[in-house]
Design an enzyme around this catalytic site. Structure first.
Site, PDB file in Angstrom:
ATOM      1  N   ASN A   9      47.780  14.104 -19.618  1.00 39.19           N
ATOM      2  CA  ASN A   9      47.274  15.398 -19.153  1.00 39.19           C
ATOM      3  C   ASN A   9      48.237  16.482 -19.636  1.00 39.19           C
ATOM      4  O   ASN A   9      49.328  16.624 -19.100  1.00 39.19           O
ATOM      5  CB  ASN A   9      47.198  15.378 -17.610  1.00 39.19           C
ATOM      6  N   LYS A  11      47.994  19.588 -19.360  1.00 39.17           N
ATOM      7  CA  LYS A  11      47.975  20.792 -18.517  1.00 39.17           C
ATOM      8  C   LYS A  11      47.873  22.045 -19.407  1.00 39.17           C
ATOM      9  O   LYS A  11      47.290  21.981 -20.477  1.00 39.17           O
ATOM     10  CB  LYS A  11      49.201  20.844 -17.610  1.00 39.17           C
ATOM     11  N   HIS A  96      41.993  16.955  -9.950  1.00 39.04           N
ATOM     12  CA  HIS A  96      43.458  16.947 -10.046  1.00 39.04           C
ATOM     13  C   HIS A  96      44.035  17.784  -8.901  1.00 39.04           C
ATOM     14  O   HIS A  96      43.454  18.788  -8.501  1.00 39.04           O
ATOM     15  CB  HIS A  96      43.891  17.512 -11.401  1.00 39.04           C
ATOM     16  N   GLU A  98      46.303  19.893  -8.791  1.00 34.97           N
ATOM     17  CA  GLU A  98      46.519  21.319  -9.101  1.00 34.97           C
ATOM     18  C   GLU A  98      45.206  22.088  -8.981  1.00 34.97           C
ATOM     19  O   GLU A  98      45.190  23.261  -8.597  1.00 34.97           O
ATOM     20  CB  GLU A  98      47.143  21.462 -10.502  1.00 34.97           C
ATOM     21  N   GLU A 168      47.272   9.781  -7.515  1.00 32.54           N
ATOM     22  CA  GLU A 168      48.397  10.661  -7.834  1.00 32.54           C
ATOM     23  C   GLU A 168      48.943  11.276  -6.549  1.00 32.54           C
ATOM     24  O   GLU A 168      48.427  12.302  -6.081  1.00 32.54           O
ATOM     25  CB  GLU A 168      47.936  11.784  -8.770  1.00 32.54           C
ATOM     26  N   GLY A 174      55.040  16.053 -11.176  1.00 27.65           N
ATOM     27  CA  GLY A 174      55.918  17.065 -11.758  1.00 27.65           C
ATOM     28  C   GLY A 174      57.224  17.262 -10.998  1.00 27.65           C
ATOM     29  O   GLY A 174      57.947  18.221 -11.240  1.00 27.65           O
ATOM     30  N   SER A 214      55.034  11.597 -12.204  1.00 26.86           N
ATOM     31  CA  SER A 214      56.349  11.400 -12.825  1.00 26.86           C
ATOM     32  C   SER A 214      56.492  10.031 -13.500  1.00 26.86           C
ATOM     33  O   SER A 214      57.548   9.402 -13.423  1.00 26.86           O
ATOM     34  CB  SER A 214      57.474  11.632 -11.813  1.00 26.86           C
ATOM     35  N   GLY A 235      51.694  13.317 -17.017  1.00 21.55           N
ATOM     36  CA  GLY A 235      51.785  14.757 -17.259  1.00 21.55           C
ATOM     37  C   GLY A 235      52.944  15.061 -18.204  1.00 21.55           C
ATOM     38  O   GLY A 235      52.837  14.896 -19.416  1.00 21.55           O
TER      39      GLY A 235
HETATM   40  C1  PEP Z   1      49.680  14.911 -13.792  1.00 21.25           C
HETATM   41  O1  PEP Z   1      49.671  16.044 -14.232  1.00 21.25           O
HETATM   42  O2  PEP Z   1      48.633  14.342 -13.543  1.00 21.25           O
HETATM   43  C2  PEP Z   1      50.979  14.255 -13.596  1.00 21.25           C
HETATM   44  C3  PEP Z   1      50.992  13.067 -13.079  1.00 21.25           C
HETATM   45  O3  PEP Z   1      52.121  14.960 -13.971  1.00 21.25           O
HETATM   46  P1  PEP Z   1      53.618  14.364 -14.098  1.00 21.25           P
HETATM   47  O4  PEP Z   1      53.527  13.099 -14.888  1.00 21.25           O
HETATM   48  O5  PEP Z   1      54.376  15.443 -14.805  1.00 21.25           O
HETATM   49  O6  PEP Z   1      54.104  14.125 -12.707  1.00 21.25           O
END
Ligand code: PEP
Length: 251
Positions: A9, A11, A96, A98, A168, A174, A214, A235
């Site tokens: 992703n 973003k 998601h 966000e 998630e 993040g 992460s 991400g």
């Molecule tokens: C995501 O954006 O779905 C995500 C898991 O981000 P990150 O890997 O940066 O935590």
């Protein structure tokens, strides 16, 4: 056997030149590898068409990060499932955290998007997960139960075959904090048990459940070795070709 699926992703990162660079490097890294996992990249809308051309002769598949459930009309700023299809997308990330928190998307809205995506031939990557506060007050299972049952409401077992679920935990996205493999596995088992109740053993066993939050080259192998973790939604670590490649190799 469920195939592992690793999705990146992006973003709101990477203009077109940066997208060309990242995809070219990724393609070079993956060329000649005997891939055991499906690989999906989800760039911003503006880079989808460029990505479609660049990945044509590779195993990489394309996804978008969002869509609206209407076919067309006066919905300024929105993009339809048909538009995503025409730019080569096979997948779309929906729900998601966000989108849920910053853009106030509800379970009901996400459900409409999931239904429309499937109707249009797109495979939703349907994200669910609890906040830190919810985990700490012991409501993780009830939160996820609502997200899953409302999000998938009205979908048949046949529709479910097109859905990837991504667990998630919001507190791990993040933040650099990863759920331990055991914590993640426990929730994945819970999600699969929900799917068993909503559908059947067979349907639940067939669903790919990714972990996201992460995921990095250093923790990917252990997470992906858990019985019910069927892939990763990545991400930050997908923005560098080498770290994304390393996660793909772990699968
Ligand atoms: C995501 O954006 O779905 C995500 C898991 O981000 P990150 O890997 O940066 O935590």
């Amino acid at each position: 056997m469920r195939k592992k699926v690793i999705a990146g992703n992006w973003k709101m990162y990477n203009d077109i030149p940066a997208s060309v660079k990242l995809i070219s490097e990724l393609k070079k890294n993956l060329a000649g590898l005997d891939l055991k996992a499906e690989v999906i990249i989800c760039p911003p809308f503006t880079s989808l068409d460029t990505a479609k051309t660049l990945i044509k002769d590779s195993a990489i598949m394309l996804g978008a990060q969002n869509m609206y459930f209407e076919e067309s009309g006066a919905y300024t700023g929105e993009v339809s499932a048909e538009m995503l299809k025409s730019t080569g997308c096979q997948y779309v990330i929906l729900g998601h955290s966000e989108r849920r928190t910053i853009f106030k998307e509800t379970d009901e809205l996400i459900n409409k998007k999931i239904k429309k995506a499937i109707l249009s031939g797109l495979n939703p990557i349907f994200c669910v997960g609890e906040t830190l506060e919810q985990r700490e007050n012991g409501t993780t299972e009830s939160v996820i139960s609502t997200q899953v049952s409302v999000g998938l409401s009205g979908l048949s077992a046949e529709d479910l075959k097109k859905v990837i679920v991504a667990y998630e935990p919001v507190w791990a996205i993040g933040t650099g904090k990863t759920a331990t493999p055991e914590q993640a596995q426990q929730v994945h088992v819970f999600i699969r048990s929900l799917l068993r109740k909503l559908y059947s053993d067979e349907a639940a066993e067939g669903v790919t459940i990714q972990y996201g939050g992460s995921v990095k080259p250093e923790n990917a192998a252990l997470l992906l070795s858990q019985a019910d973790i069927d892939g990763a939604l990545v991400g930050g670590a997908c923005l560098k070709a080498d770290s994304f490649t390393s996660i793909i190799k772990s699968a």
